[in-house]
Design an enzyme around this catalytic site. Structure first.
Site, PDB file in Angstrom:
ATOM      1  N   TYR A 149      60.797   2.161 -50.730  1.00 40.89           N
ATOM      2  CA  TYR A 149      59.768   1.136 -50.853  1.00 40.89           C
ATOM      3  C   TYR A 149      60.281  -0.127 -51.540  1.00 40.89           C
ATOM      4  O   TYR A 149      59.725  -1.202 -51.373  1.00 40.89           O
ATOM      5  CB  TYR A 149      58.575   1.670 -51.651  1.00 40.89           C
ATOM      6  CG  TYR A 149      57.688   2.588 -50.858  1.00 40.89           C
ATOM      7  CD1 TYR A 149      58.068   3.913 -50.620  1.00 40.89           C
ATOM      8  CD2 TYR A 149      56.483   2.150 -50.337  1.00 40.89           C
ATOM      9  CE1 TYR A 149      57.251   4.762 -49.893  1.00 40.89           C
ATOM     10  CE2 TYR A 149      55.656   2.997 -49.611  1.00 40.89           C
ATOM     11  CZ  TYR A 149      56.044   4.289 -49.396  1.00 40.89           C
ATOM     12  OH  TYR A 149      55.242   5.129 -48.673  1.00 40.89           O
ATOM     13  N   LYS A 205      65.155  16.227 -51.763  1.00 41.25           N
ATOM     14  CA  LYS A 205      66.006  16.656 -50.648  1.00 41.25           C
ATOM     15  C   LYS A 205      67.452  16.577 -51.138  1.00 41.25           C
ATOM     16  O   LYS A 205      68.305  15.897 -50.553  1.00 41.25           O
ATOM     17  CB  LYS A 205      65.740  15.749 -49.431  1.00 41.25           C
ATOM     18  CG  LYS A 205      66.348  16.241 -48.124  1.00 41.25           C
ATOM     19  CD  LYS A 205      65.711  17.496 -47.558  1.00 41.25           C
ATOM     20  CE  LYS A 205      66.449  17.939 -46.297  1.00 41.25           C
ATOM     21  NZ  LYS A 205      65.966  19.257 -45.813  1.00 41.25           N
ATOM     22  N   ASP A 238      61.048  19.959 -47.267  1.00 42.60           N
ATOM     23  CA  ASP A 238      60.597  20.694 -46.070  1.00 42.60           C
ATOM     24  C   ASP A 238      59.926  22.002 -46.477  1.00 42.60           C
ATOM     25  O   ASP A 238      58.850  22.352 -45.989  1.00 42.60           O
ATOM     26  CB  ASP A 238      61.749  20.912 -45.078  1.00 42.60           C
ATOM     27  CG  ASP A 238      63.047  21.384 -45.725  1.00 42.60           C
ATOM     28  OD1 ASP A 238      63.113  21.480 -46.975  1.00 42.60           O
ATOM     29  OD2 ASP A 238      64.007  21.660 -44.976  1.00 42.60           O
ATOM     30  N   ASP A 262      54.305  10.040 -50.677  1.00 44.39           N
ATOM     31  CA  ASP A 262      53.384   9.449 -49.704  1.00 44.39           C
ATOM     32  C   ASP A 262      53.005  10.487 -48.649  1.00 44.39           C
ATOM     33  O   ASP A 262      51.830  10.710 -48.363  1.00 44.39           O
ATOM     34  CB  ASP A 262      54.049   8.228 -49.044  1.00 44.39           C
ATOM     35  CG  ASP A 262      53.179   7.643 -47.948  1.00 44.39           C
ATOM     36  OD1 ASP A 262      51.968   7.494 -48.181  1.00 44.39           O
ATOM     37  OD2 ASP A 262      53.715   7.348 -46.856  1.00 44.39           O
ATOM     38  N   ASP A 266      49.176  13.018 -48.162  1.00 47.57           N
ATOM     39  CA  ASP A 266      48.271  13.126 -47.013  1.00 47.57           C
ATOM     40  C   ASP A 266      48.068  14.598 -46.667  1.00 47.57           C
ATOM     41  O   ASP A 266      46.954  15.022 -46.327  1.00 47.57           O
ATOM     42  CB  ASP A 266      48.812  12.363 -45.790  1.00 47.57           C
ATOM     43  CG  ASP A 266      48.255  10.944 -45.691  1.00 47.57           C
ATOM     44  OD1 ASP A 266      47.995  10.328 -46.749  1.00 47.57           O
ATOM     45  OD2 ASP A 266      48.062  10.453 -44.550  1.00 47.57           O
TER      46      ASP A 266
END
Ligand code: IPM
Ligand code: MN
Length: 370
Positions: A149, A205, A238, A262, A266
């Site tokens: 970002y 990750k 994941d 982010d 959701d």
């Protein structure tokens, strides 16, 4: 104005100035309900606030070419908090309002925490069979100022077959350390309040982004040493996505990078009953902070009374909690829970709520007032 108490944290003063940014699409209609409930809860608790509305968003941009003028930003700094609806306009290209307003606010005010509770309330139909409100009650601490970002990216030979793009992610030691420390402190606080074990789950990750997320892993281990009472674990993103769905009960505080946060929030919104009930706070513990629902402007359903205002209402509770007005915050949250328990809101999906946007607001406000 807020006062700083012990450790630089804000103390409740009982009187606030709040900058309100209704924004685009469904923003104005959900913010209206949020303020209705806030008003009811504040009156009941003897807390006063003055709301000043700011016109920012797609319409202003299309009219004037302005996104977030620096003068407005300077004005925001004089408020106690910013209550934000949504931005995003079908006639404005993607990125203009996001970068020009939302991200500019987060970066310029240094709101390094994006706090996103994931909580299943009784009476909400959630998509996970077998999971109860006891199983889904955690919070995602999303880093909010770095990662992909923070930089614009670069393109070489754009528009040719030889095009090359760079969209780098940055992670600073200071930025990593402060968000991780925030997560540990929150885990201790939540555990105390809930009589549950303190636990922090790092999501990254690090098996692929070995350099950037390697830093996160090292700093995580360092900060963890300061909190021997907090259980820790690290999951790759994941696997974490899978675990949100399969075993949400394992999470208390999840701390993660900006982009993963982010995406995961959701998913978090989905498992708590939908994006219509997911609140968030863009927070700096000692600076004016900004509170917004996780959802966007949903222009296709705007102005029809179909949008669920519960996310915006719970966002107002997060704001009051941040200001130290815990009783107001708890009153709002309890009012939402009572409204849901009536069974009058069978679904939180836009258009399927059984009530209109303002009727949901009225129902919650009636509980908040009593
Ligand atoms: C969010 C939104 C924003 C983000 C967009 C609108 C820039 O999706 O707040 O989750 O990616 O942070
Ligand atoms: Mn998002």
């Amino acid at each position: 104005m807020k006062r700083l108490g012990k450790g630089g944290r804000e103390m409740a003063t009982g009187s606030y100035r709040i900058a309100v940014v209704p924004g685009d699409g469904i923003g104005p209609e959900v913010v209206r309900e949020g303020l209705k409930v806030l008003e009811a809860a504040c009156q009941a608790e003897g807390v006063r606030y003055e709301a000043v509305t700011f016109d920012l968003g797609g319409d202003r941009y299309l009219r004037t070419g302005e996104t977030l003028p620096d003068s407005v930003l300077d004005e925001f700094r004089t408020f106690d908090a910013i209550y934000f609806g949504a931005i995003g306009h079908p006639d404005v290209p993607p990125g203009v309002l996001e970068r020009g307003i939302l991200l500019k606010l987060r970066f310029a005010l240094d709101l390094f925490v994006n706090l996103r509770p994931v909580k299943l309330y009784p009476g909400v139909t959630a998509p996970l069979r077998d999971k109860t409100p006891d199983d889904i009650d955690f919070v995602v601490v999303r880093e909010n100022t770095e990662d992909v970002y923070a930089l614009e990216g670069t393109a070489f030979r754009q528009g040719t077959p030889e095009e090359v793009t760079l969209q780098p992610a940055i992670y600073t030691r200071r930025g990593t350390e402060r968000i991780l420390r925030f997560a540990f402190e929150l885990a201790v606080k939540r555990a105390r309040e809930r009589n549950k074990p303190a636990k922090v789950t790092l999501v990254d990750k690090a098996n692929v982004m070995t350099v950037g997320h390697g830093l996160w892993r090292r700093v995580f281990a360092e900060v963890a040493q300061e909190f021997p009472q907090v259980e820790t674990e690290a999951l790759y993103v994941d696997a974490a996505a899978m675990e949100f769905v399969l075993h949400p009960e394992r999470f208390q505080v999840v701390v993660t990078t900006n982009l993963f946060g982010d995406i995961l929030t959701d998913l978090g919104a989905a498992i708590q009953g939908g994006i219509g009930i997911a609140p968030s706070g863009n927070i700096h513990p000692n600076k004016v902070s900004m509170f917004e629902p996780v959802h966007g402007s949903a222009p296709t359903i705007a102005g029809q009374g179909l949008a669920c205002p519960l996310a915006a209402i719970l966002t107002a509770a997060l704001m009051m909690e941040h200001l130290g007005e815990t009783r107001v915050a708890q009153r709002i949250e309890a009012a939402v829970a009572q409204a849901l328990a009536t069974g009058q809101i069978p679904s939180l999906e836009a258009g399927k709520m059984g009530l209109r946007t303002n009727e949901v607001g009225d129902l919650v406000a009636s509980f908040a007032a009593s």
